[in-house]
Design a protein around this motif. Sequence first.
Motif, mmCIF file in Angstrom:
data_model
loop_
_atom_site.group_PDB
_atom_site.id
_atom_site.type_symbol
_atom_site.label_atom_id
_atom_site.label_comp_id
_atom_site.label_asym_id
_atom_site.label_seq_id
_atom_site.Cartn_x
_atom_site.Cartn_y
_atom_site.Cartn_z
ATOM 1 N N ILE A 1 0.849 -1.185 0.000
ATOM 2 C CA ILE A 1 0.000 0.000 0.000
ATOM 3 C C ILE A 1 0.887 1.237 0.000
ATOM 4 O O ILE A 1 2.012 1.222 0.503
ATOM 5 C CB ILE A 1 -0.990 0.034 1.193
ATOM 6 N N THR A 2 0.377 2.298 -0.598
ATOM 7 C CA THR A 2 1.133 3.539 -0.676
ATOM 8 C C THR A 2 1.038 4.312 0.643
ATOM 9 O O THR A 2 0.193 4.013 1.489
ATOM 10 C CB THR A 2 0.588 4.443 -1.801
ATOM 11 N N GLN A 3 1.877 5.304 0.751
ATOM 12 C CA GLN A 3 1.804 6.174 1.924
ATOM 13 C C GLN A 3 0.447 6.860 1.985
ATOM 14 O O GLN A 3 -0.135 6.985 3.058
ATOM 15 C CB GLN A 3 2.928 7.217 1.894
ATOM 16 N N GLN A 4 -0.062 7.282 0.834
ATOM 17 C CA GLN A 4 -1.365 7.952 0.801
ATOM 18 C C GLN A 4 -2.481 6.998 1.217
ATOM 19 O O GLN A 4 -3.383 7.384 1.963
ATOM 20 C CB GLN A 4 -1.653 8.524 -0.596
ATOM 21 N N GLU A 5 -2.419 5.758 0.754
ATOM 22 C CA GLU A 5 -3.432 4.780 1.142
ATOM 23 C C GLU A 5 -3.402 4.531 2.643
ATOM 24 O O GLU A 5 -4.445 4.458 3.290
ATOM 25 C CB GLU A 5 -3.228 3.464 0.384
ATOM 26 N N LEU A 6 -2.194 4.419 3.203
ATOM 27 C CA LEU A 6 -2.074 4.225 4.645
ATOM 28 C C LEU A 6 -2.638 5.417 5.397
ATOM 29 O O LEU A 6 -3.378 5.264 6.371
ATOM 30 C CB LEU A 6 -0.617 3.975 5.041
ATOM 31 N N ALA A 7 -2.307 6.606 4.938
ATOM 32 C CA ALA A 7 -2.819 7.821 5.576
ATOM 33 C C ALA A 7 -4.343 7.846 5.545
ATOM 34 O O ALA A 7 -4.990 8.142 6.557
ATOM 35 C CB ALA A 7 -2.251 9.058 4.883
ATOM 36 N N ASP A 8 -4.917 7.506 4.405
ATOM 37 C CA ASP A 8 -6.378 7.502 4.275
ATOM 38 C C ASP A 8 -7.010 6.467 5.205
ATOM 39 O O ASP A 8 -7.984 6.757 5.895
ATOM 40 C CB ASP A 8 -6.792 7.214 2.828
ATOM 41 N N LEU A 9 -6.453 5.264 5.212
ATOM 42 C CA LEU A 9 -7.002 4.187 6.038
ATOM 43 C C LEU A 9 -6.882 4.486 7.537
ATOM 44 O O LEU A 9 -7.759 4.135 8.323
ATOM 45 C CB LEU A 9 -6.317 2.862 5.708
ATOM 46 N N ALA A 10 -5.785 5.127 7.919
ATOM 47 C CA ALA A 10 -5.551 5.448 9.331
ATOM 48 C C ALA A 10 -6.156 6.790 9.728
ATOM 49 O O ALA A 10 -6.097 7.178 10.896
ATOM 50 C CB ALA A 10 -4.054 5.451 9.618
#
Length: 64
Positions: free
Chosen positions: A19-28
């Motif tokens: 997962i990308t940094q952006q995906e992690l940020a969105d999920l968290a």
Amino acid sequence: MNLETIGKTIKLRRRNLEITQQELADLAEVNINTIVSLEKGEGNPKIKTLIQISKVLGLEIDLK
């Protein structure tokens, strides 16, 4: 565990999950800049933020 080690752990787990940094940020539900800083071993994250990120990544945080 110091912030540099935490950052490396987050980055490694995120990459393993592909997962990308952006995906992690969105999920968290945190800002992308938070993820970037953490992975660099920088910043002063709140415990709540670390818990949110760790839940998404399936990691446990030992607060002892």
